[in-house]
Design a protein around this motif. Sequence first.
Motif, PDB file in Angstrom:
ATOM      1  N   PHE A 175       0.500  -1.383  -0.566  1.00 22.93           N
ATOM      2  CA  PHE A 175       0.376   0.130   0.231  1.00 22.93           C
ATOM      3  C   PHE A 175       1.145   0.998   0.262  1.00 22.93           C
ATOM      4  O   PHE A 175       2.339   1.320   1.118  1.00 22.93           O
ATOM      5  CB  PHE A 175      -0.857  -0.072   1.577  1.00 22.93           C
ATOM      6  CG  PHE A 175      -2.320  -1.331   0.885  1.00 22.93           C
ATOM      7  CD1 PHE A 175      -2.778  -0.366   0.540  1.00 22.93           C
ATOM      8  CD2 PHE A 175      -1.855  -2.508   1.768  1.00 22.93           C
ATOM      9  CE1 PHE A 175      -4.094  -1.901   0.636  1.00 22.93           C
ATOM     10  CE2 PHE A 175      -3.064  -3.013   1.834  1.00 22.93           C
ATOM     11  CZ  PHE A 175      -3.820  -3.246   0.963  1.00 22.93           C
ATOM     12  N   THR A 176       0.609   1.979  -0.800  1.00 24.01           N
ATOM     13  CA  THR A 176       1.296   4.062  -0.652  1.00 24.01           C
ATOM     14  C   THR A 176       1.027   4.765  -0.536  1.00 24.01           C
ATOM     15  O   THR A 176      -0.234   4.515  -0.642  1.00 24.01           O
ATOM     16  CB  THR A 176       1.382   4.094  -2.770  1.00 24.01           C
ATOM     17  OG1 THR A 176       2.343   2.851  -2.967  1.00 24.01           O
ATOM     18  CG2 THR A 176       3.121   5.021  -2.620  1.00 24.01           C
ATOM     19  N   LEU A 177       1.698   5.200   0.865  1.00 24.09           N
ATOM     20  CA  LEU A 177       1.071   6.458   1.602  1.00 24.09           C
ATOM     21  C   LEU A 177       1.346   7.641   0.892  1.00 24.09           C
ATOM     22  O   LEU A 177       2.351   7.272   0.074  1.00 24.09           O
ATOM     23  CB  LEU A 177       1.615   6.286   2.647  1.00 24.09           C
ATOM     24  CG  LEU A 177       0.781   6.003   3.069  1.00 24.09           C
ATOM     25  CD1 LEU A 177       1.360   4.427   3.835  1.00 24.09           C
ATOM     26  CD2 LEU A 177       1.012   5.354   4.754  1.00 24.09           C
ATOM     27  N   ARG A 178       0.734   8.818   0.646  1.00 24.24           N
ATOM     28  CA  ARG A 178       1.237   9.617  -0.066  1.00 24.24           C
ATOM     29  C   ARG A 178       2.000  11.088   1.668  1.00 24.24           C
ATOM     30  O   ARG A 178       0.878  10.442   2.017  1.00 24.24           O
ATOM     31  CB  ARG A 178       0.584   9.934  -0.883  1.00 24.24           C
ATOM     32  CG  ARG A 178      -0.860   9.391  -1.696  1.00 24.24           C
ATOM     33  CD  ARG A 178      -1.948  10.024  -2.265  1.00 24.24           C
ATOM     34  NE  ARG A 178      -2.691   8.963  -3.656  1.00 24.24           N
ATOM     35  CZ  ARG A 178      -3.757   8.964  -3.739  1.00 24.24           C
ATOM     36  NH1 ARG A 178      -4.244  10.100  -3.455  1.00 24.24           N
ATOM     37  NH2 ARG A 178      -4.574   8.096  -4.486  1.00 24.24           N
ATOM     38  N   ALA A 179       2.609  11.877   0.481  1.00 24.47           N
ATOM     39  CA  ALA A 179       3.648  12.705   1.570  1.00 24.47           C
ATOM     40  C   ALA A 179       1.756  13.392   1.425  1.00 24.47           C
ATOM     41  O   ALA A 179       0.628  13.872   0.530  1.00 24.47           O
ATOM     42  CB  ALA A 179       3.977  14.185   0.689  1.00 24.47           C
ATOM     43  N   LEU A 180       1.314  14.635   3.000  1.00 22.27           N
ATOM     44  CA  LEU A 180      -0.091  14.921   2.912  1.00 22.27           C
ATOM     45  C   LEU A 180       0.590  16.476   2.546  1.00 22.27           C
ATOM     46  O   LEU A 180       1.337  16.772   2.260  1.00 22.27           O
ATOM     47  CB  LEU A 180       0.483  14.664   4.715  1.00 22.27           C
ATOM     48  CG  LEU A 180      -0.091  14.594   5.550  1.00 22.27           C
ATOM     49  CD1 LEU A 180       0.557  12.644   4.837  1.00 22.27           C
ATOM     50  CD2 LEU A 180      -0.387  14.668   7.024  1.00 22.27           C
ATOM     51  N   ALA A 181      -0.726  16.717   2.304  1.00 24.37           N
ATOM     52  CA  ALA A 181      -0.849  18.040   1.670  1.00 24.37           C
ATOM     53  C   ALA A 181      -1.078  19.143   2.192  1.00 24.37           C
ATOM     54  O   ALA A 181      -1.460  18.536   3.525  1.00 24.37           O
ATOM     55  CB  ALA A 181      -2.278  18.178   0.403  1.00 24.37           C
ATOM     56  N   PRO A 182      -0.240  20.319   1.408  1.00 26.52           N
ATOM     57  CA  PRO A 182      -0.417  21.046   3.135  1.00 26.52           C
ATOM     58  C   PRO A 182      -1.740  20.853   3.911  1.00 26.52           C
ATOM     59  O   PRO A 182      -1.783  22.380   4.726  1.00 26.52           O
ATOM     60  CB  PRO A 182      -0.240  22.490   2.016  1.00 26.52           C
ATOM     61  CG  PRO A 182       0.596  21.838   0.863  1.00 26.52           C
ATOM     62  CD  PRO A 182      -0.047  20.402   0.053  1.00 26.52           C
ATOM     63  N   SER A 183      -2.916  21.592   3.259  1.00 20.93           N
ATOM     64  CA  SER A 183      -4.361  21.863   2.935  1.00 20.93           C
ATOM     65  C   SER A 183      -4.230  20.497   5.005  1.00 20.93           C
ATOM     66  O   SER A 183      -4.395  20.242   5.835  1.00 20.93           O
ATOM     67  CB  SER A 183      -5.779  21.706   3.059  1.00 20.93           C
ATOM     68  OG  SER A 183      -5.445  20.213   2.128  1.00 20.93           O
ATOM     69  N   ASP A 184      -3.985  19.397   4.839  1.00 25.67           N
ATOM     70  CA  ASP A 184      -3.512  18.015   5.348  1.00 25.67           C
ATOM     71  C   ASP A 184      -2.654  18.540   7.215  1.00 25.67           C
ATOM     72  O   ASP A 184      -3.461  18.651   7.860  1.00 25.67           O
ATOM     73  CB  ASP A 184      -3.136  16.512   4.764  1.00 25.67           C
ATOM     74  CG  ASP A 184      -4.073  16.219   3.677  1.00 25.67           C
ATOM     75  OD1 ASP A 184      -5.431  16.233   4.146  1.00 25.67           O
ATOM     76  OD2 ASP A 184      -3.880  15.521   2.763  1.00 25.67           O
ATOM     77  N   LEU A 185      -1.817  18.837   6.143  1.00 24.29           N
ATOM     78  CA  LEU A 185      -0.825  19.487   7.060  1.00 24.29           C
ATOM     79  C   LEU A 185      -1.796  20.857   8.590  1.00 24.29           C
ATOM     80  O   LEU A 185      -1.411  20.525   9.405  1.00 24.29           O
ATOM     81  CB  LEU A 185      -0.001  19.914   6.445  1.00 24.29           C
ATOM     82  CG  LEU A 185       0.807  18.600   6.056  1.00 24.29           C
ATOM     83  CD1 LEU A 185       2.840  19.274   5.206  1.00 24.29           C
ATOM     84  CD2 LEU A 185       1.315  18.016   7.314  1.00 24.29           C
TER      85      LEU A 185
END
Length: 466
Positions: A175-185
């Motif tokens: 399963f590939t996790l993604r870098a968090l977007a600025p909105s998530d952070l």
Amino acid sequence: MPRDDTPDLFAVPAPLAARATSALGAPLAERMRPRSLGEIAGQAHLVAHGAPLRALIGAGTLPSLLLWGPPGCGKTTLARLVAQAAPGRAAHFVALSAVSAGVKDVREVIVEAERLRRNGERTVLFLDEIHRFNRAQQDALLPHVESGVITLIGATTENPSFEVIGPLLSRCRVFTLRALAPSDLLELVERALAEPERGYGGEVAAEPDALAAIADAADGDARRALGMLETAVAFLRTRGAPNTAAAPPAPPLSLTLELARRAIGERTLLHDRDREEHYNVASAFIKSLRASDPDAALYYLARLLDAGDDPLFAARRLMIFASEDVSNADPAALPLAVACHQAVDRLGMPEARIPLAQATAYLACAPKSNASYLALGRASEAVAKFGSAPVPMHLRNAVTAFMKHEGYGAGYQYAHDAPDAFVAARNLPSVVVGEPFYRPSEHGAESELKTRLDALRARRESAKPK
């Protein structure tokens, strides 16, 4: 019977909630770890309703997994939550780091897992940085994963297709996790400011620009974003006066953009010099040059240099590119790239950035042709097809009287003796037939070569014996 994929998978597990409350002395990033799948940020493609990982857990199965993603995207937290949501009662969870653990540590886990298995309890082994295990260490996991003694959840920042052995990879779901977007952070740091138990509970009021700066500078890494916030709050607390029993409650501390920038410090880049991210950026650099996009090419060059990559690596890539992708469309390209490499070698950083920028901009804007590169490939195919075909006699060098007697060099015509330095003799071995290897493009200076070569080929064809 498989369980429904229901929202109770997203409830806060009691042990995790208790642990979060008891970890108030821990760093903010540790305290704010998600307590349920519903709190996982930025990975909706895995844990949202109907997403693969959530559906897998809801179906009542927990196979061995590999979680691949950049730092700070939630791999460790997700592994713990998946183990907590395992079918039946929560699995026994053991965490090891491949940086410090070895086969001996794995064997101890296996012994305990076999004991628990006899009591009907399953064991989840979380192996962080699994790519740090060598082939022999990964081999040691195989029989126990295959037999089900342990359920392996490996986490890696490196491409598992390169770093995990094939037999182990085939036994795991990736399963590939993604870098968090600025909105998530941004959502995470706002939650940390508001949380009364694990965060700051309204003690700090932040300017929107300050939080946006932190979310942007964190570069997709939740741990980094929360660390920056914690540093900024520490700056604030050293400025604020402590409350006393007689004093009225102090207003919330105010986190300004200036303080946020102090906490952020100098941005560091997600990069490595010998693993996948290095080659991702290098590939983008070359492909942007090939696409005649100087802005993108200079951006990726800056990424390489600012991350500490060897400037000579970039210079070597420019020399290759000048020959492979510009070639005779602009004959000045290769000398420029070679001069750039020499300049970089002699100057060193930081001045080496200047010739690298010049060569990058020039090569990106130059006309493009890969005709000579393709021509060599076609010639190689002919070598493979026709083998060691005899060199025509007129091209052989007669260095002895015997060789001359045997016909070496017979019929050779010295081109410079011809009126326009052209000789129509066929120089390929007689068995090598087919389309021409070199097919000049219509781009840049190569278009002139094409016009001349077409005329010469026509003359050679007309001179063939009828």
